[in-house]
Design a protein around this motif. Structure first.
Motif, PDB file in Angstrom:
ATOM      1  N   ILE A  42     -10.539 -11.741   4.219  1.00 21.67           N
ATOM      2  CA  ILE A  42      -9.905 -10.629   4.931  1.00 21.67           C
ATOM      3  C   ILE A  42      -9.554  -9.501   3.834  1.00 21.67           C
ATOM      4  CG2 ILE A  42      -7.658 -11.217   4.918  1.00 21.67           C
ATOM      5  CD1 ILE A  42      -7.358  -9.704   7.585  1.00 21.67           C
ATOM      6  N   GLY A  43      -9.605  -8.130   4.120  1.00 22.86           N
ATOM      7  CA  GLY A  43      -9.252  -7.132   3.277  1.00 22.86           C
ATOM      8  C   GLY A  43      -8.954  -5.947   3.987  1.00 22.86           C
ATOM      9  N   SER A  44      -8.322  -4.732   3.441  1.00 20.66           N
ATOM     10  CA  SER A  44      -8.084  -3.654   4.134  1.00 20.66           C
ATOM     11  C   SER A  44      -9.036  -2.470   3.789  1.00 20.66           C
ATOM     12  CB  SER A  44      -6.547  -3.114   3.932  1.00 20.66           C
ATOM     13  OG  SER A  44      -6.331  -3.125   2.686  1.00 20.66           O
ATOM     14  N   SER A  45      -9.323  -1.543   4.595  1.00 21.23           N
ATOM     15  CA  SER A  45     -10.320  -0.401   4.216  1.00 21.23           C
ATOM     16  C   SER A  45     -10.425   0.572   5.043  1.00 21.23           C
ATOM     17  CB  SER A  45     -11.687  -0.927   4.235  1.00 21.23           C
ATOM     18  OG  SER A  45     -12.900  -0.065   4.136  1.00 21.23           O
ATOM     19  N   SER A  46     -10.463   1.981   4.320  1.00 17.99           N
ATOM     20  CA  SER A  46     -10.592   3.020   5.240  1.00 17.99           C
ATOM     21  C   SER A  46     -11.905   2.947   6.251  1.00 17.99           C
ATOM     22  CB  SER A  46     -10.891   4.457   4.275  1.00 17.99           C
ATOM     23  OG  SER A  46      -9.896   4.634   3.581  1.00 17.99           O
ATOM     24  N   ILE A  47     -11.640   3.523   7.601  1.00 18.32           N
ATOM     25  CA  ILE A  47     -12.531   3.671   8.520  1.00 18.32           C
ATOM     26  C   ILE A  47     -13.173   4.939   8.606  1.00 18.32           C
ATOM     27  CG2 ILE A  47     -12.985   3.112  10.917  1.00 18.32           C
ATOM     28  CD1 ILE A  47     -11.990   0.798   9.556  1.00 18.32           C
ATOM     29  N   ILE A  48     -14.601   4.940   8.541  1.00 22.67           N
ATOM     30  CA  ILE A  48     -15.156   6.279   8.579  1.00 22.67           C
ATOM     31  C   ILE A  48     -15.303   6.352  10.294  1.00 22.67           C
ATOM     32  CG2 ILE A  48     -17.473   7.173   8.069  1.00 22.67           C
ATOM     33  CD1 ILE A  48     -17.793   5.538   5.827  1.00 22.67           C
ATOM     34  N   PRO A 103      -0.816   2.965   4.590  1.00 24.10           N
ATOM     35  CA  PRO A 103      -1.004   3.038   2.990  1.00 24.10           C
ATOM     36  C   PRO A 103      -0.003   2.339   2.121  1.00 24.10           C
ATOM     37  CG  PRO A 103      -1.638   5.133   4.083  1.00 24.10           C
ATOM     38  CD  PRO A 103      -0.912   4.548   5.269  1.00 24.10           C
ATOM     39  N   ASN A 104       1.270   2.175   2.682  1.00 27.08           N
ATOM     40  CA  ASN A 104       2.235   1.810   1.984  1.00 27.08           C
ATOM     41  C   ASN A 104       2.577   0.340   2.434  1.00 27.08           C
ATOM     42  OD1 ASN A 104       3.243   2.302   4.395  1.00 27.08           O
ATOM     43  ND2 ASN A 104       5.479   2.710   3.785  1.00 27.08           N
ATOM     44  N   GLU A 105       1.578  -0.385   2.794  1.00 29.20           N
ATOM     45  CA  GLU A 105       1.872  -1.701   3.122  1.00 29.20           C
ATOM     46  C   GLU A 105       0.688  -2.771   2.715  1.00 29.20           C
ATOM     47  OE1 GLU A 105       3.252  -1.022   7.770  1.00 29.20           O
ATOM     48  OE2 GLU A 105       1.097  -1.239   7.601  1.00 29.20           O
ATOM     49  N   ILE A 106       0.972  -3.815   2.376  1.00 27.03           N
ATOM     50  CA  ILE A 106      -0.038  -5.016   1.809  1.00 27.03           C
ATOM     51  C   ILE A 106      -0.181  -6.202   3.068  1.00 27.03           C
ATOM     52  CG2 ILE A 106       0.675  -4.439  -0.274  1.00 27.03           C
ATOM     53  CD1 ILE A 106       2.293  -7.039  -0.148  1.00 27.03           C
ATOM     54  N   LEU A 107      -1.338  -6.676   2.879  1.00 29.83           N
ATOM     55  CA  LEU A 107      -1.827  -8.017   3.376  1.00 29.83           C
ATOM     56  C   LEU A 107      -1.142  -9.127   2.610  1.00 29.83           C
ATOM     57  CD1 LEU A 107      -5.349  -7.337   4.175  1.00 29.83           C
ATOM     58  CD2 LEU A 107      -3.416  -6.895   5.570  1.00 29.83           C
ATOM     59  N   SER A 108       0.110  -9.863   3.215  1.00 35.27           N
ATOM     60  CA  SER A 108       0.817 -10.541   2.367  1.00 35.27           C
ATOM     61  C   SER A 108       0.442 -11.977   2.992  1.00 35.27           C
ATOM     62  CB  SER A 108       2.397 -10.446   2.633  1.00 35.27           C
ATOM     63  OG  SER A 108       2.724 -10.509   4.105  1.00 35.27           O
ATOM     64  N   GLY A 109      -0.479 -12.179   3.956  1.00 36.15           N
ATOM     65  CA  GLY A 109      -0.695 -13.546   4.402  1.00 36.15           C
ATOM     66  C   GLY A 109      -1.856 -13.479   5.462  1.00 36.15           C
ATOM     67  N   PHE A 110      -2.629 -14.702   5.433  1.00 34.63           N
ATOM     68  CA  PHE A 110      -3.718 -14.764   6.162  1.00 34.63           C
ATOM     69  C   PHE A 110      -4.319 -16.126   6.448  1.00 34.63           C
ATOM     70  CE2 PHE A 110      -8.712 -14.526   6.385  1.00 34.63           C
ATOM     71  CZ  PHE A 110      -8.646 -13.993   7.939  1.00 34.63           C
ATOM     72  N   THR A 111      -4.251 -16.369   7.953  1.00 32.72           N
ATOM     73  CA  THR A 111      -4.628 -17.685   8.384  1.00 32.72           C
ATOM     74  C   THR A 111      -5.363 -17.897   9.456  1.00 32.72           C
ATOM     75  OG1 THR A 111      -3.728 -20.057   8.345  1.00 32.72           O
ATOM     76  CG2 THR A 111      -2.427 -18.382   9.360  1.00 32.72           C
ATOM     77  N   SER A 112      -5.515 -19.182   9.905  1.00 34.53           N
ATOM     78  CA  SER A 112      -6.334 -19.540  11.123  1.00 34.53           C
ATOM     79  C   SER A 112      -5.396 -20.638  11.758  1.00 34.53           C
ATOM     80  CB  SER A 112      -7.725 -19.885  11.040  1.00 34.53           C
ATOM     81  OG  SER A 112      -8.219 -20.589  12.128  1.00 34.53           O
ATOM     82  N   LEU A 113      -5.104 -20.349  13.116  1.00 33.61           N
ATOM     83  CA  LEU A 113      -4.315 -21.285  14.002  1.00 33.61           C
ATOM     84  C   LEU A 113      -5.313 -22.291  14.189  1.00 33.61           C
ATOM     85  CD1 LEU A 113      -2.098 -18.985  16.113  1.00 33.61           C
ATOM     86  CD2 LEU A 113      -1.502 -20.083  13.912  1.00 33.61           C
ATOM     87  N   LEU A 125       5.730  -1.973   1.239  1.00 29.35           N
ATOM     88  CA  LEU A 125       5.901  -2.022   0.048  1.00 29.35           C
ATOM     89  C   LEU A 125       7.305  -1.861  -0.298  1.00 29.35           C
ATOM     90  CD1 LEU A 125       2.814  -0.767  -1.525  1.00 29.35           C
ATOM     91  CD2 LEU A 125       3.497  -3.145  -1.351  1.00 29.35           C
ATOM     92  N   SER A 126       7.866  -0.697   0.391  1.00 33.39           N
ATOM     93  CA  SER A 126       9.291  -0.073   0.082  1.00 33.39           C
ATOM     94  C   SER A 126      10.169  -1.105   0.591  1.00 33.39           C
ATOM     95  CB  SER A 126       9.436   1.190   0.901  1.00 33.39           C
ATOM     96  OG  SER A 126      10.704   1.522   0.930  1.00 33.39           O
ATOM     97  N   ILE A 127      11.557  -0.986   0.113  1.00 39.11           N
ATOM     98  CA  ILE A 127      12.536  -2.053   0.660  1.00 39.11           C
ATOM     99  C   ILE A 127      13.763  -1.157   1.321  1.00 39.11           C
ATOM    100  CG2 ILE A 127      12.107  -3.801  -1.158  1.00 39.11           C
ATOM    101  CD1 ILE A 127      14.482  -2.657  -2.606  1.00 39.11           C
ATOM    102  N   SER A 128      13.379   0.164   1.464  1.00 40.39           N
ATOM    103  CA  SER A 128      14.271   1.355   2.058  1.00 40.39           C
ATOM    104  C   SER A 128      14.524   0.802   3.425  1.00 40.39           C
ATOM    105  CB  SER A 128      13.652   2.735   2.049  1.00 40.39           C
ATOM    106  OG  SER A 128      14.219   3.499   2.695  1.00 40.39           O
ATOM    107  N   ARG A 129      15.535   1.114   3.883  1.00 36.72           N
ATOM    108  CA  ARG A 129      15.956   1.372   5.470  1.00 36.72           C
ATOM    109  C   ARG A 129      15.215   2.189   6.292  1.00 36.72           C
ATOM    110  NH1 ARG A 129      22.753   0.102   5.327  1.00 36.72           N
ATOM    111  NH2 ARG A 129      22.684  -1.704   4.167  1.00 36.72           N
ATOM    112  N   ARG A 130      14.676   3.011   5.684  1.00 32.24           N
ATOM    113  CA  ARG A 130      13.916   3.997   6.290  1.00 32.24           C
ATOM    114  C   ARG A 130      12.491   3.678   6.329  1.00 32.24           C
ATOM    115  NH1 ARG A 130      16.451   9.808   4.086  1.00 32.24           N
ATOM    116  NH2 ARG A 130      18.708   9.201   4.819  1.00 32.24           N
TER     117      ARG A 130
END
Length: 310
Positions: A42-48, A103-113, A125-130
């Protein structure tokens, strides 16, 4: 919520969007011939998109430079990209109502049940309350189902998801910069609430990542030292500390860059995924639990992997 991905079904999927799928089949053809192995990345990508619709599926060779210049495109970071190691094919998943990854997010885990459902953890990524969106787990089905994770502190991150043999979803929780303290938690599949499940005390001078469970129920993870040295350890609920098995090494050299993923096959073979420091692409390696020796099986240009069961 189920996203059951058979080997045959994934073989029918094709590439959409700007994703690299040129997998290198240069080593160990037996990997692709093993029925018990169905490795998905898995990865993230722009969608055309064209007129806000995803471009129809087709072979990657059909997306040539002439065609791409003649079609107005709107590229947005909306997609999660699933790729099959066995076929080299890929699929972009799109939630039209809400972006799967911003854009300000990451994939921090991936699994199969245990039933074949693919699950991904998405962390801001941000730790701001906002923060625009909170930490969440997303079940990659049709439609996509998302649960907001509750029980995390502001500076904590959910990662290293693992679907256990008995149908649970567990994970590691640590600081957002990847540093300790680390704890092992259970995630409620209905509510997204987390709860601690182990009294194992992880070291405070090493990072912990990548949960794997073998058919015998033994849990494994990896410890990452300051210089990148990576140690394979076993987690035992009867032990207060992780059981150190071996320092990982490849081609006679100490593995120096941690791991992206760690999984265990139906035969009990541990498979590590990653790349040495300053090297690319990532690759799948078999791991000897006793010696820590890693054998390169196949390159796979993606972010994280899991084994799809069934």
């Amino acid at each position: 919520m189920s996203y059951k991905l058979s080997r045959r079904k994934f073989g029918q999927l094709v590439l959409a969007g700007s994703v690299v799928s040129g997998l290198s089949y240069v080593t160990n053809k037996a990997l692709g011939q093993t029925p018990s192995l169905n490795i998905v990345g898995i990865g993230s990508s722009s969608i055309i998109t064209t007129d806000q619709k995803v471009i129809p599926e087709g072979n990657t060779t059909e997306f040539n430079s002439t065609a791409s210049k003649s079609v107005p495109r709107d590229i947005k970071p909306l997609g999660l990209v699933l790729q099959s190691l066995m076929t080299g094919k890929a699929q972009v998943l799109v939630d039209k109502s809400t972006p799967l990854v911003e854009p300000n997010e990451i994939l921090s885990g991936f699994t199969s049940l245990s039933d074949g459902t693919l699950v991904v953890a998405i962390t801001p990524l941000s730790i701001s309350r906002r923060e625009a969106t909170p930490t969440r787990i997303t079940f990659l089905g049709t439609p996509v189902k998302t649960l907001i994770v509750s029980g995390l502190k502001e500076n904590q991150q959910l990662g290293s998801l693992l679907g256990t043999n008995d149908g649970r979803l567990i994970a590691l929780v640590g600081n957002k910069n990847g540093t300790p303290p680390i704890r092992l938690v259970d995630i409620n599949l209905q509510t997204g609430e987390i709860s601690s499940i182990s009294k194992v005390k992880f070291p405070n001078d090493e990072r912990v990542s990548n949960l794997a469970e073998c058919p015998d129920g033994k849990l494994y993870t990896s410890l990452l030292g300051f210089d990148g040295d990576t140690t394979l350890v076993q987690l035992d609920s009867n032990q207060k500390k992780p059981i150190r098995l071996a320092q990982l090494k490849f081609d006679g050299k100490a593995w120096n860059n941690g791991l992206q993923s760690l999984v265990c096959s139906a035969t009990g073979q541990l498979l590590a995924f990653g790349a040495m420091r300053y090297e690319s692409p990532n690759a799948v390696y078999s791991v000897d639990k006793n010696s820590g020796n890693m054998t390169r099986l196949q390159d796979f240009d993606t972010a994280q992997i899991t084994l799809v069961r069934g």
